[in-house]
Each structure stands twice: as structure tokens, then as C-alpha cells.
Design a protein around this motif. Structure first.
Motif, PDB file in Angstrom:
ATOM      1  N   LYS A 137      52.572  47.228  35.630  1.00 55.82           N
ATOM      2  CA  LYS A 137      51.316  47.131  36.372  1.00 55.82           C
ATOM      3  C   LYS A 137      50.456  48.375  36.176  1.00 55.82           C
ATOM      4  N   GLU A 138      51.085  49.533  36.184  1.00 52.90           N
ATOM      5  CA  GLU A 138      50.343  50.780  35.970  1.00 52.90           C
ATOM      6  C   GLU A 138      49.889  50.929  34.527  1.00 52.90           C
ATOM      7  N   ILE A 139      50.692  50.457  33.583  1.00 50.16           N
ATOM      8  CA  ILE A 139      50.284  50.482  32.175  1.00 50.16           C
ATOM      9  C   ILE A 139      49.055  49.611  31.976  1.00 50.16           C
ATOM     10  N   VAL A 140      49.065  48.429  32.568  1.00 52.99           N
ATOM     11  CA  VAL A 140      47.906  47.538  32.485  1.00 52.99           C
ATOM     12  C   VAL A 140      46.681  48.212  33.098  1.00 52.99           C
ATOM     13  N   SER A 141      46.867  48.873  34.221  1.00 58.83           N
ATOM     14  CA  SER A 141      45.743  49.557  34.870  1.00 58.83           C
ATOM     15  C   SER A 141      45.192  50.683  34.008  1.00 58.83           C
TER      16      SER A 141
ATOM     17  N   VAL B 287      28.756  47.216  29.744  1.00 59.29           N
ATOM     18  CA  VAL B 287      28.751  47.747  31.112  1.00 59.29           C
ATOM     19  C   VAL B 287      29.431  46.767  32.072  1.00 59.29           C
ATOM     20  N   GLY B 288      29.182  45.478  31.893  1.00 59.15           N
ATOM     21  CA  GLY B 288      29.850  44.474  32.724  1.00 59.15           C
ATOM     22  C   GLY B 288      31.351  44.493  32.537  1.00 59.15           C
ATOM     23  N   THR B 289      31.785  44.611  31.316  1.00 58.78           N
ATOM     24  CA  THR B 289      33.219  44.702  31.028  1.00 58.78           C
ATOM     25  C   THR B 289      33.820  45.947  31.663  1.00 58.78           C
ATOM     26  N   ALA B 290      33.119  47.062  31.559  1.00 60.50           N
ATOM     27  CA  ALA B 290      33.611  48.304  32.171  1.00 60.50           C
ATOM     28  C   ALA B 290      33.728  48.164  33.685  1.00 60.50           C
ATOM     29  N   TYR B 291      32.729  47.552  34.291  1.00 63.08           N
ATOM     30  CA  TYR B 291      32.732  47.374  35.751  1.00 63.08           C
ATOM     31  C   TYR B 291      33.917  46.514  36.193  1.00 63.08           C
ATOM     32  N   ILE B 292      34.130  45.404  35.518  1.00 64.30           N
ATOM     33  CA  ILE B 292      35.235  44.509  35.883  1.00 64.30           C
ATOM     34  C   ILE B 292      36.579  45.189  35.622  1.00 64.30           C
ATOM     35  N   CYS B 293      36.679  45.917  34.516  1.00 58.19           N
ATOM     36  CA  CYS B 293      37.933  46.618  34.212  1.00 58.19           C
ATOM     37  C   CYS B 293      38.256  47.679  35.259  1.00 58.19           C
TER      38      CYS B 293
ATOM     39  N   ILE C 274      37.317  47.656  38.426  1.00 56.33           N
ATOM     40  CA  ILE C 274      37.705  46.965  39.668  1.00 56.33           C
ATOM     41  C   ILE C 274      39.166  46.538  39.602  1.00 56.33           C
ATOM     42  N   TYR C 275      39.546  45.890  38.515  1.00 56.50           N
ATOM     43  CA  TYR C 275      40.933  45.424  38.403  1.00 56.50           C
ATOM     44  C   TYR C 275      41.910  46.576  38.206  1.00 56.50           C
ATOM     45  N   ALA C 276      41.499  47.632  37.523  1.00 62.66           N
ATOM     46  CA  ALA C 276      42.396  48.773  37.333  1.00 62.66           C
ATOM     47  C   ALA C 276      42.681  49.470  38.660  1.00 62.66           C
ATOM     48  N   LEU C 277      41.655  49.670  39.458  1.00 63.67           N
ATOM     49  CA  LEU C 277      41.852  50.345  40.744  1.00 63.67           C
ATOM     50  C   LEU C 277      42.558  49.459  41.761  1.00 63.67           C
ATOM     51  N   SER C 278      42.495  48.146  41.572  1.00 64.10           N
ATOM     52  CA  SER C 278      43.171  47.261  42.518  1.00 64.10           C
ATOM     53  C   SER C 278      44.685  47.436  42.469  1.00 64.10           C
ATOM     54  N   THR C 279      45.199  47.963  41.396  1.00 63.64           N
ATOM     55  CA  THR C 279      46.638  48.219  41.304  1.00 63.64           C
ATOM     56  C   THR C 279      47.088  49.193  42.377  1.00 63.64           C
ATOM     57  N   TRP C 280      46.283  50.211  42.618  1.00 63.40           N
ATOM     58  CA  TRP C 280      46.656  51.216  43.608  1.00 63.40           C
ATOM     59  C   TRP C 280      46.022  50.961  44.977  1.00 63.40           C
ATOM     60  N   MET C 281      44.987  50.144  45.041  1.00 63.86           N
ATOM     61  CA  MET C 281      44.286  49.910  46.302  1.00 63.86           C
ATOM     62  C   MET C 281      44.727  48.642  47.028  1.00 63.86           C
ATOM     63  N   TYR C 282      45.317  47.712  46.304  1.00 65.25           N
ATOM     64  CA  TYR C 282      45.643  46.418  46.905  1.00 65.25           C
ATOM     65  C   TYR C 282      47.057  46.018  46.518  1.00 65.25           C
TER      66      TYR C 282
END
Length: 169
Positions: free
Chosen positions: A6-10, A47-53, A55-63
Motif C-alpha cells: 500500500k505504501e509502495i503504491v502511494s 495537472v488532473g492526473t497529478a491531483y488525482i494521484c 488524493i489517492y496517495a495521501l489516502s493511504t495515510w489519511m484513511y
């Protein structure tokens, strides 16, 4: 210290976001925005790809959910988003490369007189970064699908055991 999958993916998602922001801000800015809509589309997709990435990367540690079904649904949504981002990046990269080729203009004049050497090199770097981003998104998607298949097999075995135990009673 070993990182979980999960952290590698993030971290891969964060790396993809950094590459996309770098691509949109520096290398995909060859012409003024009103001249090339293909360049604008490339920047918007990056920029859209960066934004979505991010969000999902930080969700590993936030959710975190304690329910396996919710985690499975989130993985399915992430795989769907990754597929969408790969398609959008591929289409934008293709039109960016074709749109800035100026094939008809190239027949009549030397384009190297029109663009600086940095602009010519930036197009190649931008296309390279786009291809790397698409590849990273693909690798992330493969990692997530493997995780989903492993979890699905584990959960189906647990459900079978629960069914056997309930039939015994």
C-alpha cells in the motif's frame, strides 16, 4: 524498514504526481496557450492526473477502513480511475505530439528557426515524461489488481469455511 504494498503504491502515485506537475508546468509549455489547444489539453490532463494521484496517495495515510468490502470498493474505484487516467494521458500525449508536429508548416519552412532549442528539447522531454507517467500508472494498476485477486481468494476461502461451520450447527 520494509514498505507495505500500500505504501509502495502511494509512493509511486506521488512520484507520478511530481512528474505530471513538472511536465505540465515546465516541459509542456512550448507555445503560448492560445496557439495550441493540444498543448493546453496535455497540461490539463497532466495537472488532473497529478491531483488525482495526490488524493489517492495521501489516502493511504489519511484513511483506513476496518471493513474489507469497503477497501475492495476503494480499490475498484482506484483501478477505474487509473484506467481513465491512462486513457486520457495516452490521448492527450498523442494529440500533443501530432499537434506540435506542424507537418504542413514544416514542408514550407525550417521549424528550428521558429522554436528555440529548449522548446524543441522540451517537446521530447514532455512526451517522455508522459510515457513514463502512463507506465507508472499501469504498474500501479497491476499492483492493485494483484492485491485485489489475492484478497478475493482469501475472502472466498473464509466464506466457504464460515458456510461449512454454519452447516454443522
Amino acid at each position: 524498514m520494509i514498505l507495505s504494498r500500500k505504501e509502495i503504491v502511494s509512493l509511486l502515485l506521488l512520484l507520478t504526481a511530481i512528474l505530471c506537475v513538472l511536465n505540465a508546468s515546465l516541459f509542456a509549455n512550448i507555445l503560448p496557450l492560445h496557439v495550441s489547444y493540444e498543448q493546453l489539453a496535455q497540461q490539463v490532463v497532466c495537472v488532473g492526473t497529478a491531483y488525482i494521484c495526490v488524493i489517492y496517495a495521501l489516502s493511504t495515510w489519511m484513511y483506513h477502513s476496518n471493513y474489507s468490502r469497503t477497501r475492495l470498493h476503494m480499490r475498484m474505484v482506484l483501478v477505474t480511475m487509473l484506467l481513465g487516467m491512462m486513457v486520457c494521458n495516452t490521448v492527450a500525449t498523442y494529440y500533443f505530439s501530432v499537434g506540435l508536429a506542424f507537418t504542413k508548416l514544416e514542408e514550407t519552412m525550417n521549424l528550428y528557426l521558429l522554436f528555440s532549442s529548449f522548446a524543441v528539447a522540451s517537446k521530447s522531454v514532455s512526451l517522455g515524461l508522459s510515457v513514463i507517467s502512463i507506465f507508472l500508472l499501469f504498474v500501479i494498476m497491476v499492483l492493485i489488481v494483484i492485491k485485489m485477486m489475492q484478497k478475493h481468494g482469501k475472502h472466498s476461502l473464509e466464506e466457504k469455511l464460515q458456510n461449512v461451520e454454519s452447516q454443522k450447527e
